[in-house]
Design a protein around this motif. Structure first.
Motif, PDB file in Angstrom:
ATOM      1  N   GLY A  16       8.024  73.261  21.254  1.00 13.12           N
ATOM      2  CA  GLY A  16       9.354  73.019  21.273  1.00 13.12           C
ATOM      3  C   GLY A  16       9.791  72.909  22.869  1.00 13.12           C
ATOM      4  N   GLU A  17       9.325  74.016  23.568  1.00 13.21           N
ATOM      5  CA  GLU A  17       9.793  73.671  24.900  1.00 13.21           C
ATOM      6  C   GLU A  17       9.191  72.792  25.899  1.00 13.21           C
ATOM      7  OE1 GLU A  17      12.163  75.739  26.673  1.00 13.21           O
ATOM      8  OE2 GLU A  17      12.261  76.603  24.614  1.00 13.21           O
ATOM      9  N   GLU A  18       7.871  72.364  25.397  1.00 14.83           N
ATOM     10  CA  GLU A  18       7.385  71.002  25.957  1.00 14.83           C
ATOM     11  C   GLU A  18       7.770  69.984  25.798  1.00 14.83           C
ATOM     12  OE1 GLU A  18       3.133  71.159  24.959  1.00 14.83           O
ATOM     13  OE2 GLU A  18       2.836  73.356  25.334  1.00 14.83           O
ATOM     14  N   LEU A  19       8.463  69.818  24.290  1.00 12.24           N
ATOM     15  CA  LEU A  19       8.897  68.677  24.049  1.00 12.24           C
ATOM     16  C   LEU A  19      10.306  68.590  24.692  1.00 12.24           C
ATOM     17  CD1 LEU A  19       8.177  68.290  20.063  1.00 12.24           C
ATOM     18  CD2 LEU A  19       7.105  67.014  22.179  1.00 12.24           C
ATOM     19  N   PHE A  20      11.041  69.603  24.800  1.00 14.63           N
ATOM     20  CA  PHE A  20      12.368  69.747  25.449  1.00 14.63           C
ATOM     21  C   PHE A  20      12.343  69.122  27.064  1.00 14.63           C
ATOM     22  CE2 PHE A  20      15.599  72.135  28.135  1.00 14.63           C
ATOM     23  CZ  PHE A  20      16.542  71.343  27.990  1.00 14.63           C
ATOM     24  N   LYS A  21      11.208  69.597  27.708  1.00 17.69           N
ATOM     25  CA  LYS A  21      10.962  69.175  28.936  1.00 17.69           C
ATOM     26  C   LYS A  21      10.701  67.473  28.945  1.00 17.69           C
ATOM     27  CE  LYS A  21       8.952  73.457  30.782  1.00 17.69           C
ATOM     28  NZ  LYS A  21       7.572  74.084  31.203  1.00 17.69           N
ATOM     29  N   MET A  22       9.855  66.925  28.041  1.00 19.41           N
ATOM     30  CA  MET A  22       9.882  65.750  27.925  1.00 19.41           C
ATOM     31  C   MET A  22      11.299  64.780  27.860  1.00 19.41           C
ATOM     32  SD  MET A  22       6.393  65.233  25.481  1.00 19.41           S
ATOM     33  CE  MET A  22       5.044  66.263  25.667  1.00 19.41           C
ATOM     34  N   MET A  23      12.323  65.452  26.987  1.00 17.21           N
ATOM     35  CA  MET A  23      13.431  64.910  26.916  1.00 17.21           C
ATOM     36  C   MET A  23      14.230  64.784  28.196  1.00 17.21           C
ATOM     37  SD  MET A  23      14.612  66.978  23.434  1.00 17.21           S
ATOM     38  CE  MET A  23      13.890  67.045  21.810  1.00 17.21           C
ATOM     39  N   GLN A  24      13.816  65.632  29.000  1.00 18.55           N
ATOM     40  CA  GLN A  24      14.830  65.682  30.342  1.00 18.55           C
ATOM     41  C   GLN A  24      14.135  64.503  31.406  1.00 18.55           C
ATOM     42  OE1 GLN A  24      17.387  67.455  29.997  1.00 18.55           O
ATOM     43  NE2 GLN A  24      16.632  67.853  27.869  1.00 18.55           N
ATOM     44  N   LYS A  25      12.948  64.063  31.102  1.00 17.12           N
ATOM     45  CA  LYS A  25      12.261  63.187  31.976  1.00 17.12           C
ATOM     46  C   LYS A  25      12.419  61.867  31.556  1.00 17.12           C
ATOM     47  CE  LYS A  25       9.342  63.018  35.434  1.00 17.12           C
ATOM     48  NZ  LYS A  25       9.867  63.719  36.834  1.00 17.12           N
ATOM     49  N   LYS A  26      13.220  60.900  32.324  1.00 17.58           N
ATOM     50  CA  LYS A  26      13.305  59.568  32.400  1.00 17.58           C
ATOM     51  C   LYS A  26      12.375  58.796  32.794  1.00 17.58           C
ATOM     52  CE  LYS A  26      17.587  60.489  31.093  1.00 17.58           C
ATOM     53  NZ  LYS A  26      18.141  60.307  29.649  1.00 17.58           N
ATOM     54  N   VAL A  27      12.291  57.734  32.074  1.00 18.24           N
ATOM     55  CA  VAL A  27      10.890  56.777  32.436  1.00 18.24           C
ATOM     56  C   VAL A  27      11.656  55.228  32.228  1.00 18.24           C
ATOM     57  CG1 VAL A  27       9.460  58.054  31.436  1.00 18.24           C
ATOM     58  CG2 VAL A  27      10.297  56.475  29.935  1.00 18.24           C
ATOM     59  N   TYR A  45      11.577  53.922  19.383  1.00 22.98           N
ATOM     60  CA  TYR A  45      11.840  55.189  19.433  1.00 22.98           C
ATOM     61  C   TYR A  45      12.506  55.560  21.093  1.00 22.98           C
ATOM     62  CZ  TYR A  45       8.556  56.980  16.150  1.00 22.98           C
ATOM     63  OH  TYR A  45       8.142  57.153  14.990  1.00 22.98           O
ATOM     64  N   GLU A  46      12.587  54.370  21.838  1.00 18.81           N
ATOM     65  CA  GLU A  46      13.539  54.143  23.147  1.00 18.81           C
ATOM     66  C   GLU A  46      14.882  54.094  22.733  1.00 18.81           C
ATOM     67  OE1 GLU A  46      15.589  52.472  26.581  1.00 18.81           O
ATOM     68  OE2 GLU A  46      14.983  51.444  24.522  1.00 18.81           O
ATOM     69  N   GLN A  47      15.083  53.407  21.857  1.00 19.82           N
ATOM     70  CA  GLN A  47      16.555  53.040  21.214  1.00 19.82           C
ATOM     71  C   GLN A  47      17.158  54.370  20.584  1.00 19.82           C
ATOM     72  OE1 GLN A  47      16.813  50.003  18.262  1.00 19.82           O
ATOM     73  NE2 GLN A  47      19.136  50.000  18.223  1.00 19.82           N
ATOM     74  N   LYS A  48      16.245  55.286  20.113  1.00 15.66           N
ATOM     75  CA  LYS A  48      16.574  56.379  19.188  1.00 15.66           C
ATOM     76  C   LYS A  48      16.767  57.626  20.222  1.00 15.66           C
ATOM     77  CE  LYS A  48      15.841  59.109  15.125  1.00 15.66           C
ATOM     78  NZ  LYS A  48      14.800  59.394  13.779  1.00 15.66           N
ATOM     79  N   TYR A  49      15.846  57.751  21.248  1.00 15.10           N
ATOM     80  CA  TYR A  49      15.839  58.886  22.129  1.00 15.10           C
ATOM     81  C   TYR A  49      15.976  58.763  23.340  1.00 15.10           C
ATOM     82  CZ  TYR A  49      13.597  60.893  17.802  1.00 15.10           C
ATOM     83  OH  TYR A  49      13.452  61.483  16.534  1.00 15.10           O
ATOM     84  N   GLY A  50      16.347  57.270  23.673  1.00 13.36           N
ATOM     85  CA  GLY A  50      16.454  56.944  25.025  1.00 13.36           C
ATOM     86  C   GLY A  50      15.212  56.820  25.873  1.00 13.36           C
ATOM     87  N   GLU A 104       0.087  62.458  34.001  1.00 13.36           N
ATOM     88  CA  GLU A 104       0.381  63.495  34.831  1.00 13.36           C
ATOM     89  C   GLU A 104       1.491  63.179  35.794  1.00 13.36           C
ATOM     90  OE1 GLU A 104      -3.116  65.493  36.206  1.00 13.36           O
ATOM     91  OE2 GLU A 104      -3.386  66.143  34.130  1.00 13.36           O
ATOM     92  N   ALA A 105       1.074  61.888  36.309  1.00 11.30           N
ATOM     93  CA  ALA A 105       2.271  61.413  37.433  1.00 11.30           C
ATOM     94  C   ALA A 105       3.357  61.298  36.783  1.00 11.30           C
ATOM     95  CB  ALA A 105       1.878  60.093  37.750  1.00 11.30           C
ATOM     96  N   ILE A 106       3.491  60.787  35.545  1.00  7.10           N
ATOM     97  CA  ILE A 106       4.844  60.547  34.936  1.00  7.10           C
ATOM     98  C   ILE A 106       5.599  61.693  34.572  1.00  7.10           C
ATOM     99  CG2 ILE A 106       6.311  59.544  32.954  1.00  7.10           C
ATOM    100  CD1 ILE A 106       3.795  57.599  32.710  1.00  7.10           C
TER     101      ILE A 106
END
Length: 298
Positions: free
Chosen positions: A193-204, A245-250, A294-296
């Motif tokens: 859950g914490e790992e996915l939360f970090k992914m949510m904060q990372k813009k691409v 998924y980009e449309q749903k989760y940004g 890892e770069a992203i």
């Protein structure tokens, strides 16, 4: 109410039949036995595999029952919400069992309050214990923890499979799965859950995502070749999933992850879905340890 019931389709016995050939080179022809044994179902006579003498036939039901006993030792199954699904594949050549633990779900709506706009009671992740085995030798015995995103049924692939128990069929000792293995999997699920939360904060950006997929999942790299061996079909499937998924989760790394796990969990293929999905999950795990990922994520 929970059930750990094992499907009746899992219960079948097999015979080992030694193979032989007719040797007509001698003065008198005779059948000569070879170190090859056919594994044949007793109930319908179907051939499941051909192996050498060191191959040990391990009934699927026995493996499922042994894991059930560990689950019962760890939790109160009368109060726990558990569901199971048995997959007897290719008429018994392969077997997969999924055990879902609904009371240990991670509610992603809790993270949605941080600007992710995640709503819906099925926006949650549940831990899943998987069992794999086979009679054709393609799959060793394997007990592994995974997680499932309920709303899309994507298998949540992890780059670290240290909470996996594996056993080859020619190993004399039976596979071992104990209380510590069970608890370790639940701990790893909570950390997800914490790992996915970090992914949510990372813009691409879409360009970065495209390059990531071209370098990993869609790559058909051939040594000493200057030609681009990117799979057009794979990129098409990934681009379609990314758009969803980009449309749903940004434009986030979380959407990238969901795209990759959608591709591995729901393959569009002419091949056997269970074989393709296992192969793709391994590819997604490898993608998540790649330099590009890892770069992203940095």
């Amino acid at each position: 109410m929970s059930t750990l019931e094992i499907s009746k389709d899992v219960y079948f016995d097999c015979d080992r039949k030694q193979l032989s050939y007719l040797d007509e080179c001698q003065e008198y022809s005779e059948n000569k036995k070879v170190n090859r044994y056919a594994i044949v179902r007793q109930d319908n006579g179907n051939l499941l595999g051909i192996h050498t003498d060191d191959y040990i036939v391990r009934p699927y039901a026995k493996l499922a029952e042994s894991v059930n006993e560990v689950v019962k030792e760890c939790i109160d199954t009368d109060r726990y919400h558990i569901t199971t699904k048995d997959h007897v594949l290719e008429n018994g050549k392969k077997y997969r069992r999924d055990i879902n633990f609904w009371d240990d779900s991670i509610d992603m709506q809790n993270y949605g309050k941080n600007g992710m706009h995640i709503t819906g009671k099925e926006e949650k992740i549940i831990p899943q214990l998987r069992i794999y085995s086979s009679m054709d030798g393609r799959w060793g015995q394997q007990i592994m923890w995974s997680s499932v995103y309920v709303v899309c049924l994507n298998g949540m692939v992890r780059p670290d499979w240290t909470f996996t128990v594996y056993n080859k069929h020619n190993t004399r000792k039976d596979i071992s799965f104990g209380l510590d293995d069970f608890k370790l999997g639940l701990v790893a699920h909570k950390e997800l859950g914490e790992e996915l939360f970090k992914m949510m904060q990372k813009k691409v950006t879409t360009d970065i995502v495209t390059q990531l997929f071209k370098s990993t999942l869609a790559s058909q790299y051939k040594r000493n070749s200057l030609i681009d061996h990117t799979s057009a079909n794979v990129m098409k499937d990934l681009n379609n999933a990314w758009e969803k998924y980009e449309q749903k989760y940004g434009p986030t790394l979380f959407a990238v992850y969901q795209t990759a796990t959608h591709w591995s969990s729901h393959p569009v293929t002419k091949g056997a879905l269970h074989n393709v999905s296992r192969k793709r999950e391994k590819q997604v795990a490898e993608m998540m340890t790649s330099n590009e990922w890892e770069a992203i994520a940095a």
